[in-house]
Design a protein around this motif. Sequence first.
Motif, mmCIF file in Angstrom:
data_model
loop_
_atom_site.group_PDB
_atom_site.id
_atom_site.type_symbol
_atom_site.label_atom_id
_atom_site.label_comp_id
_atom_site.label_asym_id
_atom_site.label_seq_id
_atom_site.Cartn_x
_atom_site.Cartn_y
_atom_site.Cartn_z
ATOM 1 N N ASP A 83 0.893 -1.166 -0.054
ATOM 2 C CA ASP A 83 -0.107 -0.068 0.010
ATOM 3 C C ASP A 83 0.883 1.335 0.045
ATOM 4 N N SER A 84 2.222 1.099 0.181
ATOM 5 C CA SER A 84 3.049 2.325 -0.018
ATOM 6 C C SER A 84 3.530 2.325 -1.441
ATOM 7 N N GLU A 117 -6.588 6.434 1.237
ATOM 8 C CA GLU A 117 -5.721 5.346 2.356
ATOM 9 C C GLU A 117 -6.805 4.594 2.613
ATOM 10 N N HIS A 118 -7.960 4.582 2.850
ATOM 11 C CA HIS A 118 -9.030 3.669 3.049
ATOM 12 C C HIS A 118 -9.315 2.633 1.723
ATOM 13 N N VAL A 176 -6.897 2.229 -0.645
ATOM 14 C CA VAL A 176 -5.671 1.325 -0.890
ATOM 15 C C VAL A 176 -5.658 0.281 0.271
ATOM 16 N N HIS A 177 -5.906 0.415 1.451
ATOM 17 C CA HIS A 177 -6.073 -0.649 2.498
ATOM 18 C C HIS A 177 -7.077 -1.797 1.990
ATOM 19 N N ASP A 178 -8.098 -1.416 1.474
ATOM 20 C CA ASP A 178 -9.200 -2.211 1.228
ATOM 21 C C ASP A 178 -8.756 -3.242 0.079
ATOM 22 N N ARG A 207 -5.542 -3.806 -0.847
ATOM 23 C CA ARG A 207 -4.729 -4.608 -0.383
ATOM 24 C C ARG A 207 -5.299 -5.959 0.227
ATOM 25 N N GLU A 208 -6.352 -5.843 1.128
ATOM 26 C CA GLU A 208 -6.929 -6.896 1.736
ATOM 27 C C GLU A 208 -7.589 -7.831 1.019
ATOM 28 N N HIS A 210 -16.356 -2.805 1.472
ATOM 29 C CA HIS A 210 -15.495 -1.878 0.512
ATOM 30 C C HIS A 210 -16.572 -0.808 -0.280
#
Length: 254
Positions: A152-153, A203-204, A206-208, A210-211, A231
């Motif tokens: 996510d980075s 940010e949210h 990208v996190h979702d 990734r999961e 999501h």
Amino acid sequence: MASEAKDPGVSGRKPVNFELTRRNLKTSEIVALEIVRDIVAQNLQPGDRLPLEAELLVQYRVSRSSLREALRLLEVQGLIGIRPGPGAGTVVGRPLPGNLSRTLTLHLHMLGASYDELLEAWVESEPVIARLAALNPDREAVREALSPFLDDSHPYAVREGLRFHDVLAELSNNRVLSLVLRSVAFIVTEQVLTTTERGELEEHIVHDHRELAKAIINGDGELAANLMRDHIRYEVEHFREFWPLRIGETVQWR
């Protein structure tokens, strides 16, 4: 005495005869169908050239006006491209969700469907795509396509945020669902998501992603579907708060 089963055709209303509601095709529509059938039969690819107009007139044995109308019908659908000027000619196009979505929005507008209904359809359709992607038997292709979203980075994860959903559609391994369901998502992206401020969601999102990528790479279809539903619902609720008056508006044809 046992009650008789009701015949659906015996009532105050006559059953709809769908055959009677179909109109006869115009010559141009018949020619358009024949052109598409020939494209498929000859396995022509996007960018391949079709014969010149003079050859098409002979091949399909129609008037110039009917042929040109047929080509315009296909051009509007994005199934062919007509290039003017030097190097002019007609080339094969590509079936894309964006092209189908334009026709779909016209029908939704005529139907009076609201953006609330559109968003709910999006909530229900995206989990189907996620589950199918997780069940794709080509595990190597799945890992290769989704690995960039695990970090996510990585700038790719942010830059290609919306592309993530297209990747899943390609991995769903079902061209019918991919095209139809992505056309719904395309309308949402074009008419809803692009109207809101995206910065606070990055940010949210990208996190979702990734999961979701993890679940799909692991082949967990149910988890992928549940994560996707959560999501999408998050984004839908954000839009409802951002633009509550638009929820009840009719989907616009664009």
